[in-house]
Design a protein around this motif. Sequence first.
Motif, short mmCIF file in Angstrom:
data_model
loop_
_atom_site.label_atom_id
_atom_site.label_comp_id
_atom_site.label_asym_id
_atom_site.label_seq_id
_atom_site.Cartn_x
_atom_site.Cartn_y
_atom_site.Cartn_z
N MET A 29 0.83 -1.20 0.00
CA MET A 29 0.00 0.00 0.00
C MET A 29 0.87 1.25 0.00
N TYR A 30 1.94 1.23 0.81
CA TYR A 30 2.85 2.38 0.85
C TYR A 30 3.48 2.61 -0.52
N ALA A 31 3.95 1.52 -1.14
CA ALA A 31 4.58 1.65 -2.45
C ALA A 31 3.58 2.14 -3.49
N ALA A 32 2.34 1.66 -3.41
CA ALA A 32 1.33 2.04 -4.40
C ALA A 32 0.88 3.48 -4.24
N ALA A 33 0.88 4.00 -3.01
CA ALA A 33 0.35 5.35 -2.77
C ALA A 33 1.41 6.44 -2.91
N LEU A 34 2.68 6.07 -2.98
CA LEU A 34 3.73 7.09 -2.99
C LEU A 34 3.64 7.98 -4.23
N LEU A 35 3.64 7.38 -5.42
CA LEU A 35 3.60 8.19 -6.64
C LEU A 35 2.29 8.96 -6.79
N PRO A 36 1.11 8.36 -6.50
CA PRO A 36 -0.12 9.16 -6.53
C PRO A 36 -0.08 10.35 -5.57
N GLY A 37 0.51 10.16 -4.39
CA GLY A 37 0.61 11.26 -3.45
C GLY A 37 1.49 12.38 -3.99
N LEU A 38 2.63 12.01 -4.55
CA LEU A 38 3.51 13.02 -5.14
C LEU A 38 2.87 13.66 -6.37
N ALA A 98 14.23 7.77 5.66
CA ALA A 98 14.76 6.61 6.37
C ALA A 98 13.64 5.66 6.77
N VAL A 99 12.56 6.22 7.30
CA VAL A 99 11.42 5.40 7.71
C VAL A 99 10.78 4.73 6.50
N LEU A 100 10.51 5.53 5.46
CA LEU A 100 9.84 5.00 4.27
C LEU A 100 10.73 4.01 3.52
N GLY A 101 12.01 4.33 3.40
CA GLY A 101 12.93 3.44 2.70
C GLY A 101 13.08 2.11 3.41
N ALA A 102 13.14 2.14 4.75
CA ALA A 102 13.26 0.90 5.51
C ALA A 102 12.06 -0.01 5.27
N ILE A 103 10.86 0.59 5.10
CA ILE A 103 9.66 -0.19 4.86
C ILE A 103 9.64 -0.74 3.43
N LEU A 104 9.85 0.16 2.46
CA LEU A 104 9.70 -0.21 1.06
C LEU A 104 10.72 -1.24 0.61
N PHE A 105 11.94 -1.15 1.12
CA PHE A 105 13.00 -2.06 0.67
C PHE A 105 13.19 -3.25 1.59
N GLY A 106 12.27 -3.43 2.52
CA GLY A 106 12.26 -4.65 3.31
C GLY A 106 13.27 -4.72 4.43
N PHE A 107 13.88 -3.58 4.79
CA PHE A 107 14.84 -3.59 5.90
C PHE A 107 14.13 -3.69 7.25
N ALA A 108 12.87 -3.28 7.29
CA ALA A 108 12.12 -3.30 8.55
C ALA A 108 10.63 -3.41 8.24
N TYR A 156 0.54 0.91 -9.79
CA TYR A 156 1.15 -0.42 -9.75
C TYR A 156 2.66 -0.41 -10.04
N GLY A 157 3.14 0.68 -10.65
CA GLY A 157 4.53 0.66 -11.11
C GLY A 157 5.54 0.40 -10.02
N LEU A 158 5.47 1.15 -8.93
CA LEU A 158 6.48 1.02 -7.87
C LEU A 158 6.36 -0.31 -7.12
N PRO A 159 5.17 -0.74 -6.69
CA PRO A 159 5.10 -2.05 -6.01
C PRO A 159 5.50 -3.21 -6.91
N ASN A 160 5.16 -3.15 -8.21
CA ASN A 160 5.57 -4.23 -9.13
C ASN A 160 7.07 -4.23 -9.34
N ILE A 163 9.38 -3.20 -7.20
CA ILE A 163 10.10 -3.60 -5.99
C ILE A 163 9.78 -5.03 -5.58
N TYR A 164 8.51 -5.41 -5.66
CA TYR A 164 8.08 -6.70 -5.11
C TYR A 164 7.61 -7.68 -6.17
N GLY A 165 7.54 -7.26 -7.43
CA GLY A 165 7.04 -8.13 -8.46
C GLY A 165 5.54 -8.00 -8.62
N GLY A 166 4.99 -8.51 -9.71
CA GLY A 166 3.58 -8.35 -10.01
C GLY A 166 2.69 -9.12 -9.03
#
Length: 473
Positions: A207-216, A270-280, A464-468, A470-473
Motif C-alpha cells: 500500500m505504501y509503495a502504491a500510494a507514494l507516486l499518486p501522493g507526489l 529513512a522510515v519509508l525506505g526501511a519499509i519499502l525495501f524490506g529492511f524493517a 502499480y509501477g512502484l510495487p511491481n 520492488i516486489y514483483g507483479g
Amino acid sequence: MSDPAIAVLMLLVLILAIFLGFPVAFTLMALGVAFGYYAYFDPHRMWRAFERAVENGADGWTLTETWVGGFFNNRIFDLFVNQTFSVISNDVLTAIPLFLFMGYIVERSNIVDRLFKTLFIATRNLPGSMAVAALVTCTLFATATGIVGAVVTLMGLLALPAMLKARYDVRYASGVICAGGTLGILIPPSILLIVYGATAGVSVVRMYAAALLPGLLLAGLYLIYVIGRAVLNPNLAPKPSKEEVGDHSFLEITWMMVTSFLPLALLILAVLGAILFGFATPSEAAAIGALGGVLLAAAYRALTWQRLKESTYLTARTTAMVCWLFVGSATFASVFAYLGGQQLVGDFVTGLNMSPLMFLIVAQLIIFILGWPLEWTEIIVIFIPIFLPLLAHFEIDPLFFGVLVAVNLQTAFLSPPMAMSAYYLKGIAPPGVQLPDIFYGMMPYMLIVILCMVILYTFPQIVYGLPNMIYGG
C-alpha cells in the motif's frame, strides 16, 4: 421482520446515531452487542436449562442464577471479547501509536517554523513563492505527522499571517494551507494506509509503495496550480521585496536548507525506505521514526518534559480511539453479515448490472458524500468493509481501490459545508479571514483531486509501477 431487514435497520440506526453526534466507537459496540444478542439468542436452550433446574428441585436463588446465566449465555459476548483481543494483538496496528508519537513530537519541536522560512527564502524568485513554501512545508510536515488538524492549525499560525502581511489574496493563501495539510493521509508513511491495509487484508508495505507516486502526483498538481495562478494573476501573490526576504548568499541558503529541510526529509526517507525495501516492518520502521523524532527534537533543543508528556498523552488518546473503532467495527460488521445484511447489499449491487467503472464511480461518490459528516477513520473501518466483498465480483484490485479511496478522502477535508480543514484554519485565522473565503479558496483543489483520480484510473501504472518494480507483479 426478517433478519436482513433487521440488518438494514441496524445500519440505519447507526447512521442516525452518528448524525446525532453519538461517539462512533461506542455506538458501534453498543449496536453490535444489542443486535448481536438478538441474532445469537437461543430461547430454547435458556428454557431447557431453567426446566432442568426446576426438575432437580433447585431453590429460588439457584433458579435466579440459572435464569440470569442463561440470559448472558449468548455468543455475542464471546464475539465481542474475541474481536477486542484480535484488534489489540494485531501486529500491523502497533505501527499506529509509533507513527503518531513521531508526528506529535515533530510538531512540537519548532521544526516547521524554521523550515517554512528557509523554503520561502530558497523559492523567493518563483511566482507565489510564499505559497510554494507553504505547500512544500505542508507536504513534508503532513507526511511526517499524518494528522490533518495539527498540520493545518500549525501552518495556519505560521504561514497564513505571513502571507496576508505580504499582501497575498486571502482565498489564495487559505486554500494552499487547507489543501497541503490534507496530504499526510495519502503520502506514506500514512496512518490511513495502515488502517485500510488492516481492514482490507492488503499488505501495508505494498500500500505504501502504491500510494507514494499518486501522493507526489497530487502534490505536484497542487504546486502547478499555485504557481500557475500566480503567473496568470500576479496580484494574488505579490513578489516579495528585498526587505521581506533579506540578502542571503548561496552558501547561507544552502546551510539553512541543510539545518532545516534535510533532517526532517532524511527522517521520512529513512522510515519509508526501511519499509519499502524490506529492511524493517512498518512497526519496526515506526519505532525508528519515533526515536528519530525524539533525537531531532533534542538536536533542535526543543525536547522538554512537558512536550514529551503532551506527545505521549495525545498518542495514547488517538490510538485508543482508532483501536476501539476497530473493535466496534469488527463486532458490528460480524453481526451485520450474520443477519444477512452483507449478502443483501451484495445482491442489490450485483443486480444492478453495473460495469466495473460505474461501480468505482458510485463507490467513490458514496465515500465522497460520507466525507462530509465523518472522519476518514470512521469511513475506513465502518463503510469500506461493505464495499470490499464486492471488489472480486467487479474484478477490482483492493490495492488500487484503496489508493483511490485515500485520494478521494482528500475531498472530505476540502468540500463544503463540512470541510474540516476550513474549520481548523478558521479557528486560528486572523479576524479578517471569513469562512466563505476559505471555502472559495479550497474549491479548486477539490477539482484537482478529482482530476488526479481520473489520471490514476486512466494510467493505473502510476499505482502499480512502484510495487511491481520492488516486489514483483
